[in-house]
Design an enzyme around this catalytic site. Structure first.
Site, PDB file in Angstrom:
ATOM      1  N   HIS A 131       0.371   0.498  -0.123  1.00 46.45           N
ATOM      2  CA  HIS A 131       0.085   1.694   0.662  1.00 46.45           C
ATOM      3  C   HIS A 131       0.244   2.904  -0.255  1.00 46.45           C
ATOM      4  O   HIS A 131       1.003   2.873  -1.228  1.00 46.45           O
ATOM      5  CB  HIS A 131       1.084   1.754   1.819  1.00 46.45           C
ATOM      6  CG  HIS A 131       0.809   2.806   2.844  1.00 46.45           C
ATOM      7  ND1 HIS A 131       1.111   4.136   2.643  1.00 46.45           N
ATOM      8  CD2 HIS A 131       0.284   2.723   4.103  1.00 46.45           C
ATOM      9  CE1 HIS A 131       0.793   4.829   3.731  1.00 46.45           C
ATOM     10  NE2 HIS A 131       0.283   3.992   4.624  1.00 46.45           N
ATOM     11  N   ASP A 210       9.012  -2.417   0.131  1.00 50.30           N
ATOM     12  CA  ASP A 210       8.476  -1.669   1.266  1.00 50.30           C
ATOM     13  C   ASP A 210       8.369  -2.632   2.437  1.00 50.30           C
ATOM     14  O   ASP A 210       7.491  -3.486   2.483  1.00 50.30           O
ATOM     15  CB  ASP A 210       7.102  -1.090   0.899  1.00 50.30           C
ATOM     16  CG  ASP A 210       6.406  -0.405   2.080  1.00 50.30           C
ATOM     17  OD1 ASP A 210       6.953  -0.429   3.200  1.00 50.30           O
ATOM     18  OD2 ASP A 210       5.298   0.129   1.867  1.00 50.30           O
ATOM     19  N   GLN A 213       6.020  -3.199   7.383  1.00 45.70           N
ATOM     20  CA  GLN A 213       5.395  -4.193   8.253  1.00 45.70           C
ATOM     21  C   GLN A 213       6.285  -5.410   8.473  1.00 45.70           C
ATOM     22  O   GLN A 213       6.283  -5.997   9.558  1.00 45.70           O
ATOM     23  CB  GLN A 213       4.049  -4.648   7.673  1.00 45.70           C
ATOM     24  CG  GLN A 213       3.028  -3.553   7.502  1.00 45.70           C
ATOM     25  CD  GLN A 213       2.578  -2.947   8.830  1.00 45.70           C
ATOM     26  OE1 GLN A 213       2.593  -3.601   9.873  1.00 45.70           O
ATOM     27  NE2 GLN A 213       2.183  -1.687   8.786  1.00 45.70           N
ATOM     28  N   LYS A 236       6.973   1.873  13.659  1.00 44.00           N
ATOM     29  CA  LYS A 236       6.307   0.570  13.644  1.00 44.00           C
ATOM     30  C   LYS A 236       7.182  -0.516  14.272  1.00 44.00           C
ATOM     31  O   LYS A 236       6.686  -1.584  14.635  1.00 44.00           O
ATOM     32  CB  LYS A 236       5.928   0.179  12.213  1.00 44.00           C
ATOM     33  CG  LYS A 236       4.942   1.135  11.559  1.00 44.00           C
ATOM     34  CD  LYS A 236       4.555   0.670  10.171  1.00 44.00           C
ATOM     35  CE  LYS A 236       3.845   1.756   9.377  1.00 44.00           C
ATOM     36  NZ  LYS A 236       2.573   2.192   9.977  1.00 44.00           N
ATOM     37  N   CYS A 374      -4.952   3.687   4.203  1.00 47.00           N
ATOM     38  CA  CYS A 374      -4.074   4.261   3.166  1.00 47.00           C
ATOM     39  C   CYS A 374      -3.885   3.283   2.007  1.00 47.00           C
ATOM     40  O   CYS A 374      -2.805   3.232   1.394  1.00 47.00           O
ATOM     41  CB  CYS A 374      -2.724   4.663   3.752  1.00 47.00           C
ATOM     42  SG  CYS A 374      -2.826   6.049   4.900  1.00 47.00           S
TER      43      CYS A 374
END
Length: 417
Positions: A131, A210, A213, A236, A374
């Site tokens: 991203h 990261d 998700q 999220k 993104c």
């Protein structure tokens, strides 16, 4: 029988769906099929109620007031820090820093740890599926101090070229920053392997994951992963916007200088010198998103009660069905077809532009995302401007898949004629 845990059934997940008020409203006169969870998840009543209560009943600024409202709010705020630590398997709540989102968490590491510890020529490895939030902060560091950014290539099936990763490691490698689950593809990256290889090459290499998700789709344990930093965002994870999390090993956080200056992160201030609190307070300057942090705690309580393993199993079943049915539509090309995937499907059609497909889906009551998500370098690598992305959440069900399929079939008839 004692010791036997009952797994939630599909009827249970149908009941969980009822916890999300927005899913009861129609869209364009059709039953809403919300399939954009990868962008931002809908909120259960428990989160909405927690946010409302934090503003209705107990609101006050935290950490400063000796009166009852302030003390109560402070306790609720800090209780969320402990919930986050438990949720991701951190050793201590003192390793949990509240930020605005994943983007700020990564920028914090780049500007605090990176500006302090890196010099020109030092190398940072990221992947070709990152991203923008895990690309641009490191490019800024390149412009500021001359670090070198090296990229793990993405294979045609949307997985990482791990042989190429081995070749990128060098005596100048200082840091690896890698996405756990691709927001554009759904690919689950082998972060444990990446971390193990990096540390075996040089134990001083640090790794940031990261997890924007992954925390939504599966259980996460930062100690099990072996990462040094882990970042995710609240909205999220069925929580509110405006709040994110940075996990960092305590020794690293306490050795890092503040990212921003202001109130509540100081021990003493004079015009001659300021001294700072230990982590995590030193990275939380100013009044934070108080109600939002408390509501994030409610979101964690909500998903923890269901069980992340159960959510992963539910979404995995729906993902298999979704892919199987979409594969019957002529002219679709899928991106991210590797064996390890979370609940995200990304595709293009040789008979229609992604935006046109999404507009037809909108009229059918189906909410999907289109564009580069993104991830412009990733899309450029695939030779496309963008894709249609359908993403699942714990509230997704078979009816959503049927609505999506009806919409895609309609789009094919209208655009493919």
């Amino acid at each position: 029988m004692a010791g036997v845990v009952k797994m939630p059934s599909q009827n249970d997940f149908a009941r969980y769906r009822d916890d999300f008020p927005v899913l009861a409203r129609p869209m364009n006169g059709q039953k809403l099929a919300y399939m954009d969870t990868a962008s931002s998840a809908q909120k259960p009543r428990a989160v909405i109620d927690a946010l409302r209560e934090a503003l209705d009943r107990d609101y006050a600024n935290i950490h400063r007031g000796l009166y009852a409202l302030s003390q109560t709010t402070t306790q609720k705020f800090e209780a969320t820090r402990r919930k986050v630590a438990d949720f991701i398997g951190a050793s201590s709540e003192n390793e949990i820093v509240f930020t605005r989102n994943t983007t700020e968490a990564i920028n914090l590491v780049a500007q605090s740890w990176g500006r302090t510890n890196l010099k020109a020529g030092d190398e940072i490895i990221i992947s070709g599926m990152e991203h923008h939030a895990n690309i641009v902060p490191w490019q800024l560091l390149h412009d500021q101090i001359g670090i070198v950014l090296k990229i793990i290539p993405v294979l045609p099936n949307g997985t990482l070229d791990m042989d190429a990763f081995d070749g990128l490691l060098s005596d100048r490698t200082r840091f690896v920053s890698i996405v756990h689950v691709s927001n554009a593809l759904g690919t689950i990256n082998p972060v444990e392997t990446i971390i193990r290889k990096a540390k075996a090459y040089n134990a001083d290499i640090l790794v940031l994951v990261d997890g924007s998700q992954s925390v939504t789709h599966m259980p996460v344990n930062v100690l099990g992963l072996g990462c040094d930093f882990f970042a995710f965002t609240g909205h999220k994870l069925y929580g509110p916007t405006g709040v994110g999390v940075l996990y960092g090993r305590a020794a690293l956080l306490n050795a890092m200088p503040p990212y921003q200056g202001g109130g509540d992160m100081i021990e003493t201030v004079s015009f001659a010198q300021t001294t700072y609190k230990p982590a995590p307070a030193r990275f939380e300057a100013g009044t934070p998103a108080i109600a939002e942090v408390i509501a994030l705690g409610a979101a964690i309580d909500y998903v923890a009660a269901i069980g992340m393993d159960n959510i992963a199993a539910h979404e995995g079943m729906l993902l298999a069905s979704l892919v199987e049915q979409l594969e019957t539509v002529p002219g679709l090309t899928f991106y991210g077809t590797g064996p390890d995937k979370a609940g995200i499907v990304s595709f293009t059609a040789d008979w229609g532009h992604p935006s046109d497909i999404a507009m037809i889906l909108d009229q059918c009551g189906v909410a999907v995302r289109t564009g580069h998500h993104c991830c412009m370098p990733l899309m450029q690598g695939f030779g496309v401007e963008g894709t249609v992305r359908a993403s699942l959440g714990l509230y997704s069900n078979v009816d959503d898949i049927i609505s999506l399929m009806n919409g895609v079939t309609k789009a094919h008839k209208l655009l493919g004629a």
